[in-house]
Design a protein around this motif. Structure first.
Motif, PDB file in Angstrom:
ATOM      1  N   PRO A 126     -11.256  -0.235  -1.010  1.00  0.00           N
ATOM      2  CA  PRO A 126     -12.254   0.744  -1.461  1.00  0.00           C
ATOM      3  C   PRO A 126     -13.602   0.125  -1.820  1.00  0.00           C
ATOM      4  O   PRO A 126     -14.621   0.807  -1.789  1.00  0.00           O
ATOM      5  CB  PRO A 126     -11.593   1.386  -2.695  1.00  0.00           C
ATOM      6  CG  PRO A 126     -10.575   0.394  -3.142  1.00  0.00           C
ATOM      7  CD  PRO A 126     -10.112  -0.313  -1.917  1.00  0.00           C
ATOM      8  N   GLU A 127     -13.607  -1.170  -2.129  1.00  0.00           N
ATOM      9  CA  GLU A 127     -14.873  -1.820  -2.503  1.00  0.00           C
ATOM     10  C   GLU A 127     -15.732  -2.131  -1.284  1.00  0.00           C
ATOM     11  O   GLU A 127     -16.940  -1.870  -1.276  1.00  0.00           O
ATOM     12  CB  GLU A 127     -14.584  -3.104  -3.288  1.00  0.00           C
ATOM     13  CG  GLU A 127     -13.963  -2.856  -4.670  1.00  0.00           C
ATOM     14  CD  GLU A 127     -13.833  -4.141  -5.459  1.00  0.00           C
ATOM     15  OE1 GLU A 127     -14.354  -5.182  -4.994  1.00  0.00           O
ATOM     16  OE2 GLU A 127     -13.222  -4.096  -6.539  1.00  0.00           O
ATOM     17  N   THR A 128     -15.102  -2.690  -0.257  1.00  0.00           N
ATOM     18  CA  THR A 128     -15.871  -3.054   0.944  1.00  0.00           C
ATOM     19  C   THR A 128     -15.842  -1.953   2.002  1.00  0.00           C
ATOM     20  O   THR A 128     -16.695  -1.935   2.899  1.00  0.00           O
ATOM     21  CB  THR A 128     -15.311  -4.344   1.566  1.00  0.00           C
ATOM     22  OG1 THR A 128     -13.962  -4.096   2.025  1.00  0.00           O
ATOM     23  CG2 THR A 128     -15.301  -5.473   0.548  1.00  0.00           C
ATOM     24  N   GLY A 129     -14.846  -1.068   1.914  1.00  0.00           N
ATOM     25  CA  GLY A 129     -14.698  -0.036   2.929  1.00  0.00           C
ATOM     26  C   GLY A 129     -13.974  -0.510   4.173  1.00  0.00           C
ATOM     27  O   GLY A 129     -13.806   0.242   5.139  1.00  0.00           O
ATOM     28  N   ASP A 130     -13.550  -1.780   4.176  1.00  0.00           N
ATOM     29  CA  ASP A 130     -12.892  -2.343   5.356  1.00  0.00           C
ATOM     30  C   ASP A 130     -11.429  -1.919   5.463  1.00  0.00           C
ATOM     31  O   ASP A 130     -10.743  -1.713   4.452  1.00  0.00           O
ATOM     32  CB  ASP A 130     -12.954  -3.877   5.318  1.00  0.00           C
ATOM     33  CG  ASP A 130     -14.337  -4.400   5.677  1.00  0.00           C
ATOM     34  OD1 ASP A 130     -15.150  -3.615   6.194  1.00  0.00           O
ATOM     35  OD2 ASP A 130     -14.597  -5.595   5.428  1.00  0.00           O
ATOM     36  N   TRP A 131     -10.983  -1.838   6.715  1.00  0.00           N
ATOM     37  CA  TRP A 131      -9.578  -1.568   7.016  1.00  0.00           C
ATOM     38  C   TRP A 131      -8.956  -2.841   7.582  1.00  0.00           C
ATOM     39  O   TRP A 131      -9.548  -3.506   8.442  1.00  0.00           O
ATOM     40  CB  TRP A 131      -9.453  -0.431   8.030  1.00  0.00           C
ATOM     41  CG  TRP A 131      -9.885   0.895   7.479  1.00  0.00           C
ATOM     42  CD1 TRP A 131     -11.152   1.403   7.437  1.00  0.00           C
ATOM     43  CD2 TRP A 131      -9.041   1.870   6.859  1.00  0.00           C
ATOM     44  NE1 TRP A 131     -11.160   2.628   6.836  1.00  0.00           N
ATOM     45  CE2 TRP A 131      -9.870   2.952   6.472  1.00  0.00           C
ATOM     46  CE3 TRP A 131      -7.676   1.943   6.595  1.00  0.00           C
ATOM     47  CZ2 TRP A 131      -9.371   4.083   5.844  1.00  0.00           C
ATOM     48  CZ3 TRP A 131      -7.177   3.069   5.968  1.00  0.00           C
ATOM     49  CH2 TRP A 131      -8.014   4.131   5.593  1.00  0.00           C
ATOM     50  N   THR A 132      -7.773  -3.176   7.090  1.00  0.00           N
ATOM     51  CA  THR A 132      -7.063  -4.370   7.537  1.00  0.00           C
ATOM     52  C   THR A 132      -5.616  -4.015   7.863  1.00  0.00           C
ATOM     53  O   THR A 132      -5.135  -2.921   7.541  1.00  0.00           O
ATOM     54  CB  THR A 132      -7.067  -5.465   6.446  1.00  0.00           C
ATOM     55  OG1 THR A 132      -6.505  -4.924   5.244  1.00  0.00           O
ATOM     56  CG2 THR A 132      -8.487  -5.951   6.166  1.00  0.00           C
ATOM     57  N   ILE A 133      -4.919  -4.958   8.488  1.00  0.00           N
ATOM     58  CA  ILE A 133      -3.503  -4.760   8.822  1.00  0.00           C
ATOM     59  C   ILE A 133      -2.687  -4.659   7.532  1.00  0.00           C
ATOM     60  O   ILE A 133      -2.898  -5.421   6.589  1.00  0.00           O
ATOM     61  CB  ILE A 133      -2.983  -5.917   9.691  1.00  0.00           C
ATOM     62  CG1 ILE A 133      -3.523  -5.771  11.108  1.00  0.00           C
ATOM     63  CG2 ILE A 133      -1.464  -5.965   9.726  1.00  0.00           C
ATOM     64  CD1 ILE A 133      -2.999  -4.550  11.852  1.00  0.00           C
ATOM     65  N   GLY A 134      -1.732  -3.715   7.506  1.00  0.00           N
ATOM     66  CA  GLY A 134      -0.910  -3.492   6.318  1.00  0.00           C
ATOM     67  C   GLY A 134       0.408  -4.240   6.356  1.00  0.00           C
ATOM     68  O   GLY A 134       0.780  -4.847   7.368  1.00  0.00           O
ATOM     69  N   VAL A 135       1.113  -4.146   5.254  1.00  0.00           N
ATOM     70  CA  VAL A 135       2.399  -4.832   5.120  1.00  0.00           C
ATOM     71  C   VAL A 135       3.423  -4.298   6.127  1.00  0.00           C
ATOM     72  O   VAL A 135       4.265  -5.038   6.637  1.00  0.00           O
ATOM     73  CB  VAL A 135       2.929  -4.689   3.680  1.00  0.00           C
ATOM     74  CG1 VAL A 135       4.330  -5.266   3.555  1.00  0.00           C
ATOM     75  CG2 VAL A 135       1.991  -5.383   2.701  1.00  0.00           C
ATOM     76  N   GLY A 136       3.354  -3.002   6.416  1.00  0.00           N
ATOM     77  CA  GLY A 136       4.299  -2.411   7.362  1.00  0.00           C
ATOM     78  C   GLY A 136       4.211  -3.042   8.737  1.00  0.00           C
ATOM     79  O   GLY A 136       5.226  -3.320   9.381  1.00  0.00           O
TER      80      GLY A 136
END
Length: 276
Positions: A77-87
């Motif tokens: 939420p701070e940078t707005g970036d999306w990254t790969i999740g644990v799933g």
């Protein structure tokens, strides 16, 4: 949050309606494409994903939200970036684990096939079925053959019963007790009590037998393979015509398959439960 409306340009009639409500296949295709892009970067902003995919930000946000709900992606939420999740990591790790199993097991399967003269197999449990992932075929003209990826019934399989023998009766009941157990031959253990009785015998000796329970004229001997936590992650077996695997020979070969499975367990860094 400001909602963004995706403009529809140059589309009329049924085509516009189709684009407004993409099919489930199209949604899956778009989601996988997004996942692949995110996996290639340390972090991707919504606008960047829109530029790379050609999709509207609103569409991308819906897809990302769904992926996030399944743990496949994560949002900062701070940078707005999306990254790969644990799933996604868990799924990738499972692939690596079974790829490792298929690779390391090859020499053990070859040796087992040469020693026993029958086709040697590796299989895993998936959603109440057995899935064969690797095999070394016998040199005999008449031999067993299981295509990698083929699924089989867990209750009528040597590997399936070997894996089940490491579970508690309650776990077995939850997996097979709520569904009809298919009857393939007169030897099939198609009731839970009959299956549990056989499982008790398997636990006491450390290896299982498919005594023409799935296919008449074919027998199989199997033993479980364990991970570092003492959990059965797969099974190793030999299978062949019943005429070459009479019951007296099964008793001799059973410990051989069990020992081979234990060797493979150790080669993968695993341990039998009693060794923990």
């Amino acid at each position: 949050m400001v909602s963004v409306i995706e403009p529809v340009k140059g589309r009329r009639g049924r085509k516009a309606a189709a684009d407004a409500a993409p099919s489930s296949v199209q949604v899956l295709d778009r989601s996988l494409k997004l996942l692949a892009i995110i996996a290639d970067h340390d972090g991707s902003a919504l606008s960047e994903l829109a530029d790379q995919t050609g999709l509207a930000p609103s569409t991308i946000h819906r897809l990302l939200t769904s992926l996030q709900n399944h743990g496949m992606v994560a949002h900062d939420p701070e940078t707005g970036d999306w990254t790969i999740g644990v799933g996604a990591f868990a799924i990738g790790n499972a692939f690596l684990r079974f790829r490792k199993l298929g690779t390391i097991s090859r020499r053990f399967l070859k040796r087992l096939m040469e020693e026993c003269g029958e086709t040697a197999n590796i299989g895993i449990e998936d959603d109440g079925d057995v899935v064969f992932i690797s095999q070394v075929e016998s040199h005999a003209p008449m031999r067993a053959f299981y295509r990698p990826g083929r699924r089989g019934p867990i209750h009528a399989s040597g590997i399936g019963k070997a894996i089940l023998s490491t579970w508690s009766d309650a776990e077995i009941g939850r997996t097979v007790g709520g569904k009809q157990l298919a009857r393939f031959t007169d030897h099939t253990l198609d009731t839970l009590p009959a299956l549990l009785k056989n499982i008790q015998e398997i636990r006491s000796r450390g290896w299982s037998i498919d005594d023409e329970e799935h296919t008449l004229g074919m027998r199989c001997i199997a033993a479980p393979i364990f991970n570092e936590h003492g959990e059965a992650i797969a099974g190793m077996s030999i299978s062949g015509p019943a005429v070459r695997l009479p019951k007296e020979k099964l008793i001799v070969l059973g410990p051989v398959i069990r020992d081979a499975a234990d060797e493979l367990t150790r080669a993968m860094g695993g341990k039998r439960p009693e060794e923990l």
